[in-house]
Design an enzyme around this catalytic site. Structure first.
Site, mmCIF file in Angstrom:
data_model
loop_
_atom_site.group_PDB
_atom_site.id
_atom_site.type_symbol
_atom_site.label_atom_id
_atom_site.label_comp_id
_atom_site.label_asym_id
_atom_site.label_seq_id
_atom_site.Cartn_x
_atom_site.Cartn_y
_atom_site.Cartn_z
ATOM 1 N N GLY A 39 8.210 14.460 19.046
ATOM 2 C CA GLY A 39 8.841 15.772 18.928
ATOM 3 C C GLY A 39 10.163 15.733 18.190
ATOM 4 N N ASP A 41 12.961 14.453 19.063
ATOM 5 C CA ASP A 41 13.578 13.121 19.152
ATOM 6 C C ASP A 41 13.131 12.238 17.984
ATOM 7 O OD1 ASP A 41 14.978 11.028 20.253
ATOM 8 O OD2 ASP A 41 13.651 10.734 21.977
ATOM 9 N N SER A 128 13.162 20.543 26.547
ATOM 10 C CA SER A 128 12.108 20.443 27.586
ATOM 11 C C SER A 128 10.856 21.280 27.327
ATOM 12 C CB SER A 128 12.638 20.785 28.998
ATOM 13 O OG SER A 128 13.352 19.699 29.534
HETATM 14 P P1 ADP Z 1 10.931 17.726 25.309
HETATM 15 O O1 ADP Z 1 10.419 16.333 25.557
HETATM 16 O O2 ADP Z 1 12.342 17.914 25.810
HETATM 17 O O3 ADP Z 1 9.979 18.777 25.774
HETATM 18 P P2 ADP Z 1 10.080 18.018 22.512
HETATM 19 O O4 ADP Z 1 10.711 17.376 21.316
HETATM 20 O O5 ADP Z 1 8.689 17.625 22.859
HETATM 21 O O6 ADP Z 1 11.112 17.803 23.719
HETATM 22 O O7 ADP Z 1 10.107 19.591 22.318
HETATM 23 C C1 ADP Z 1 11.252 20.397 22.448
HETATM 24 C C2 ADP Z 1 11.178 21.574 21.496
HETATM 25 O O8 ADP Z 1 11.574 21.148 20.184
HETATM 26 C C3 ADP Z 1 9.774 22.163 21.330
HETATM 27 O O9 ADP Z 1 9.895 23.584 21.419
HETATM 28 C C4 ADP Z 1 9.359 21.740 19.923
HETATM 29 O O10 ADP Z 1 8.536 22.710 19.306
HETATM 30 C C5 ADP Z 1 10.711 21.698 19.225
HETATM 31 N N1 ADP Z 1 10.788 20.848 18.016
HETATM 32 C C6 ADP Z 1 10.014 19.814 17.641
HETATM 33 N N2 ADP Z 1 10.444 19.303 16.461
HETATM 34 C C7 ADP Z 1 11.533 20.035 16.098
HETATM 35 C C8 ADP Z 1 12.431 20.019 14.975
HETATM 36 N N3 ADP Z 1 12.299 19.133 13.988
HETATM 37 N N4 ADP Z 1 13.431 20.944 14.950
HETATM 38 C C9 ADP Z 1 13.595 21.844 15.955
HETATM 39 N N5 ADP Z 1 12.788 21.909 17.028
HETATM 40 C C10 ADP Z 1 11.763 21.025 17.101
#
Ligand code: ADP
Length: 185
Positions: A39, A41, A128
């Site tokens: 995601g 991260d 999250s």
């Molecule tokens: P968590 O483990 O905290 O749930 P995730 O990364 O899986 O974190 O998802 C958190 C949010 O970030 C989700 O809504 C996802 O769609 C969004 N997301 C994923 N990639 C990006 C990005 N490059 N920029 C902004 N938001 C993102």
């Protein structure tokens, strides 16, 4: 409704990729080990390069794994943002394991850390709401309410706080909450 001003700070909604934001800091929805993941991260570590993981490693060596709700700050490495603030959101277990309080702590800790570094701008993802399974509508409410509460209760250097929404659905959820909040103001 895309913007609202609280005191001297503007809150803005923006649909896009957090790794491209030029705010002083961007927030990473990290995990307790701080060694990267999927995601947002994964996207931050890919775009920011190895300097970020190096700093994360030494933080973990000093303070141990990060409990949910905490936040730490590192360089932004190759990112346009100078800093990354890493916070660990709660994993959703149905809502009775202090998920809202922990999620609220994430926003408050990040805002406090940014203020202590005298930063002017910060971008948040929807912490999250991906792999950790927090219902997006409830998460948006916590994100906006805790940020606004923080601004009402604390002095801050922050002039701009951007909520970066990755998809249309999150964008319209945030838009609706922000409209309700500004109607109440
Ligand atoms: P968590 O483990 O905290 O749930 P995730 O990364 O899986 O974190 O998802 C958190 C949010 O970030 C989700 O809504 C996802 O769609 C969004 N997301 C994923 N990639 C990006 C990005 N490059 N920029 C902004 N938001 C993102």
């Amino acid at each position: 409704m895309e913007e609202i001003t609280i005191g001297n700070t503007m809150l803005r909604l923006f649909q896009g990729d957090i790794t491209r934001q030029t705010t002083d800091a961007i927030v990473n929805a990290a995990n307790s080990g701080l060694m990267g993941g999927g995601g947002v991260d994964g996207a931050i570590h890919r775009a920011g390069g190895p300097a970020i993981v190096d700093e994360c490693r030494s933080i973990i060596m000093q303070i141990g794994r990060l409990t949910p709700g905490r936040a730490v700050i590192t360089t932004g490495g190759n990112l346009p943002a100078k800093y990354v603030i890493h916070t660990v959101g709660p994993i959703w277990h149905g809502g009775n394991r202090r998920e809202p309080e922990i999620l609220s702590d994430c926003y408050t800790q990040c805002l406090g850390l940014a203020t202590s570094k005298n930063l002017k701008s910060i971008s948040f993802p929807a912490i999250s709401t991906g792999a950790y399974g927090y219902p997006p509508d409830e998460a948006a409410q916590v994100a906006l309410n805790s940020t606004i509460d923080y601004l009402k209760r604390n002095k801050t250097s922050l002039e701009l706080i951007v909520f970066i929404l990755f998809d249309n659905q999150s964008c319209s959820i945030y838009r609706n909450h922000l409209a309700a909040i500004s109607a109440d103001k």
